[in-house]
Design a protein around this motif. Sequence first.
Motif, PDB file in Angstrom:
ATOM      1  N   LYS A  91       1.001  -1.169  -0.116  1.00 49.32           N
ATOM      2  CA  LYS A  91       0.173   0.045   0.147  1.00 49.32           C
ATOM      3  C   LYS A  91       0.839   1.171  -0.226  1.00 49.32           C
ATOM      4  N   GLN A  92       0.545   2.173  -1.182  1.00 53.25           N
ATOM      5  CA  GLN A  92       1.293   3.258  -1.056  1.00 53.25           C
ATOM      6  C   GLN A  92       0.281   4.706  -0.595  1.00 53.25           C
ATOM      7  N   CYS A  93       1.489   5.261   0.308  1.00 50.87           N
ATOM      8  CA  CYS A  93       0.559   6.386   0.957  1.00 50.87           C
ATOM      9  C   CYS A  93       1.136   7.828   0.722  1.00 50.87           C
ATOM     10  N   ASN A  94       0.676   8.938  -0.012  1.00 51.03           N
ATOM     11  CA  ASN A  94       1.331  10.234  -0.359  1.00 51.03           C
ATOM     12  C   ASN A  94       0.971  10.394   0.885  1.00 51.03           C
ATOM     13  N   PHE A  95       2.179  11.641   0.800  1.00 45.98           N
ATOM     14  CA  PHE A  95       2.672  12.589   2.414  1.00 45.98           C
ATOM     15  C   PHE A  95       2.739  13.868   1.434  1.00 45.98           C
ATOM     16  N   LYS A  96       2.057  14.842   2.658  1.00 42.34           N
ATOM     17  CA  LYS A  96       3.003  16.451   1.805  1.00 42.34           C
ATOM     18  C   LYS A  96       4.476  17.066   2.677  1.00 42.34           C
ATOM     19  N   HIS A  97       4.736  16.382   3.014  1.00 40.05           N
ATOM     20  CA  HIS A  97       5.755  16.964   3.986  1.00 40.05           C
ATOM     21  C   HIS A  97       6.747  15.499   4.512  1.00 40.05           C
ATOM     22  N   GLU A  98       8.026  15.477   3.253  1.00 36.31           N
ATOM     23  CA  GLU A  98       8.248  14.286   3.277  1.00 36.31           C
ATOM     24  C   GLU A  98       9.171  14.485   5.254  1.00 36.31           C
ATOM     25  N   GLU A  99       9.122  15.202   6.130  1.00 35.11           N
ATOM     26  CA  GLU A  99       9.450  14.854   7.601  1.00 35.11           C
ATOM     27  C   GLU A  99       8.539  13.956   7.840  1.00 35.11           C
ATOM     28  N   ASP A 100       7.311  14.295   8.109  1.00 34.75           N
ATOM     29  CA  ASP A 100       6.201  13.201   8.157  1.00 34.75           C
ATOM     30  C   ASP A 100       6.654  11.781   8.147  1.00 34.75           C
ATOM     31  N   VAL A 101       7.238  11.836   6.662  1.00 33.06           N
ATOM     32  CA  VAL A 101       7.675   9.818   6.991  1.00 33.06           C
ATOM     33  C   VAL A 101       8.803   9.836   7.445  1.00 33.06           C
ATOM     34  N   ASP A 102       9.530  10.956   7.385  1.00 32.91           N
ATOM     35  CA  ASP A 102      10.843  10.136   8.028  1.00 32.91           C
ATOM     36  C   ASP A 102      10.379  10.448   9.699  1.00 32.91           C
ATOM     37  N   ARG A 103       9.608  10.688  10.013  1.00 38.14           N
ATOM     38  CA  ARG A 103       9.407  10.562  11.830  1.00 38.14           C
ATOM     39  C   ARG A 103       8.669   9.124  11.618  1.00 38.14           C
ATOM     40  N   LEU A 104       7.516   8.273  11.245  1.00 37.09           N
ATOM     41  CA  LEU A 104       7.146   7.832  11.129  1.00 37.09           C
ATOM     42  C   LEU A 104       8.303   6.536  10.886  1.00 37.09           C
ATOM     43  N   LEU A 105       9.038   6.601  10.109  1.00 38.18           N
ATOM     44  CA  LEU A 105      10.496   5.279   9.462  1.00 38.18           C
ATOM     45  C   LEU A 105      11.434   5.360  11.359  1.00 38.18           C
ATOM     46  N   ALA A 106      11.374   6.326  11.732  1.00 41.42           N
ATOM     47  CA  ALA A 106      11.752   6.721  13.188  1.00 41.42           C
ATOM     48  C   ALA A 106      11.564   5.772  13.658  1.00 41.42           C
ATOM     49  N   TYR A 107      10.501   6.251  14.698  1.00 40.50           N
ATOM     50  CA  TYR A 107       9.356   5.570  14.883  1.00 40.50           C
ATOM     51  C   TYR A 107       9.413   3.907  15.009  1.00 40.50           C
ATOM     52  N   VAL A 108       9.782   3.698  14.094  1.00 37.93           N
ATOM     53  CA  VAL A 108       9.175   2.716  13.317  1.00 37.93           C
ATOM     54  C   VAL A 108      10.108   1.736  13.971  1.00 37.93           C
ATOM     55  N   GLU A 109      11.449   2.494  13.525  1.00 36.67           N
ATOM     56  CA  GLU A 109      12.644   2.015  13.664  1.00 36.67           C
ATOM     57  C   GLU A 109      13.309   1.388  15.178  1.00 36.67           C
ATOM     58  N   VAL A 110      12.696   2.562  16.229  1.00 39.80           N
ATOM     59  CA  VAL A 110      12.360   2.516  17.786  1.00 39.80           C
ATOM     60  C   VAL A 110      11.467   1.478  18.193  1.00 39.80           C
ATOM     61  N   ASN A 111      10.520   1.376  18.056  1.00 43.97           N
ATOM     62  CA  ASN A 111       9.362   0.756  19.064  1.00 43.97           C
ATOM     63  C   ASN A 111       9.315  -0.650  17.784  1.00 43.97           C
ATOM     64  N   PHE A 112       9.552  -1.073  16.537  1.00 54.73           N
ATOM     65  CA  PHE A 112       9.349  -2.324  15.872  1.00 54.73           C
ATOM     66  C   PHE A 112      10.765  -2.744  15.319  1.00 54.73           C
ATOM     67  N   PRO A 113      12.026  -2.865  16.011  1.00 57.17           N
ATOM     68  CA  PRO A 113      13.571  -3.074  15.597  1.00 57.17           C
ATOM     69  C   PRO A 113      13.510  -3.925  14.135  1.00 57.17           C
ATOM     70  N   GLN A 114      12.507  -5.027  14.281  1.00 57.33           N
ATOM     71  CA  GLN A 114      11.920  -6.150  13.649  1.00 57.33           C
ATOM     72  C   GLN A 114      11.865  -5.599  12.226  1.00 57.33           C
ATOM     73  N   ILE A 115      11.482  -4.744  12.110  1.00 54.29           N
ATOM     74  CA  ILE A 115      10.582  -4.445  10.527  1.00 54.29           C
ATOM     75  C   ILE A 115      11.454  -3.916   9.701  1.00 54.29           C
ATOM     76  N   PRO A 116      11.941  -3.967   8.492  1.00 51.04           N
ATOM     77  CA  PRO A 116      13.391  -3.659   7.646  1.00 51.04           C
ATOM     78  C   PRO A 116      12.882  -2.488   7.265  1.00 51.04           C
ATOM     79  N   LEU A 117      13.265  -1.249   7.355  1.00 48.20           N
ATOM     80  CA  LEU A 117      12.745   0.028   6.563  1.00 48.20           C
ATOM     81  C   LEU A 117      13.619   0.268   5.638  1.00 48.20           C
ATOM     82  N   HIS A 118      13.934  -0.201   4.861  1.00 45.60           N
ATOM     83  CA  HIS A 118      14.266  -0.156   3.218  1.00 45.60           C
ATOM     84  C   HIS A 118      13.746  -1.776   1.986  1.00 45.60           C
ATOM     85  N   SER A 119      13.836  -0.885   0.732  1.00 50.21           N
ATOM     86  CA  SER A 119      12.844  -1.873  -0.223  1.00 50.21           C
ATOM     87  C   SER A 119      14.302  -2.830  -0.701  1.00 50.21           C
ATOM     88  N   GLU A 120      13.460  -3.971  -1.063  1.00 48.18           N
ATOM     89  CA  GLU A 120      14.555  -5.509  -1.041  1.00 48.18           C
ATOM     90  C   GLU A 120      15.454  -5.057  -1.824  1.00 48.18           C
TER      91      GLU A 120
END
Length: 335
Positions: A91-120
């Motif tokens: 599922k691809q979601c459009n964002f208005k501000h790129e920093e919101d994407v960066d903050r979401l990924l940083a939050y996932v990295e800390v709270n769900f470290p088992q989930i990869p944060l890069h494409s294959e």
Amino acid sequence: MLKPQRLGNLSLPDMELTEDKKTCRKFGPCGVGKKAIYLNSFYIERRYYVPMKSVKRIFKRIAMSKGGFTGKGAFGTLPYLVVEYDDGKEKQCNFKHEEDVDRLLAYVEVNFPQIPLHSEVAEQKLAEKAKRMEEKQRIGNISDTAKKNIKSLDNAIKYLHKDTDLYLNLSQSAKKKRVYDRSNPAYKWVALAITLMGIGAFGYGVYALLTHAGFGIYFLLFGLAAIFLFSGANVLPTSHNNRSYVEKQLLSAVDEMERYIKTYPDFPVPACYAHPVVLKRMQDILKEGRAETIPEALKVLKEDLKALNSSVVVEQEEYDEIVAIKPMFLVMDYR
């Protein structure tokens, strides 16, 4: 208000879903809860959900080059968040501000470290780069001092990851300052003039429609188009889009980072450069044998960044790192 629709094979009980969505951390149109990630449709925020057990990877996708960074574009990027789940669905979601994407990924990295944060593909390239760095380190036979400094930088990176908002604020405020400095001030006043004309055209369009005058609908549409275009393009001079506000935000971000690293004994870089990517690239410099001490590695990093310009071709992953940190050095004039 609306129950989010499930994506994927797994689902959450209604009571758990309601509570999880209510308490989720919001990032732009999406959100991350303890049990699911909430994704937007084109019009509605957090319209869908994917249980975290179904999520295979989450990563950022950019649809166009960063015009704000190069100085060659007016509207910057079109950022997307991509969530892969189940067996290859995404599922691809459009964002208005790129920093919101960066903050979401940083939050996932800390709270769900088992989930990869890069494409294959990106993950494969990063693995290849890591392998090359290990080979260089083995062949170069770096000193014990360099190894000790690499470990010290690794500890500092972990410390920064404890509060991701601080270094993200630092990077984003530096980007905004850089974009503002490179923008032609005349564009903002031209945009304001066109927007005012659009408001006038909109008002006349309403009047023309009410009095049954001809061509009223065209004025109405032109006015709406001008208002929405320039209001959403961050071109208009506003209380949040002027030199004083942009500089104040940068100073505030540096001060907050200064207070945070003050509790860390002998932090390796100044507060204005306290970003995990900065420290990681310094580690790479030490591993390559291009420096032995931390001050030397920072000096080499500055030289590397100075040498990077629009004519230099780099891989997408390295480009993302450069875009995150080079504005921090530019606004500080590499001091």
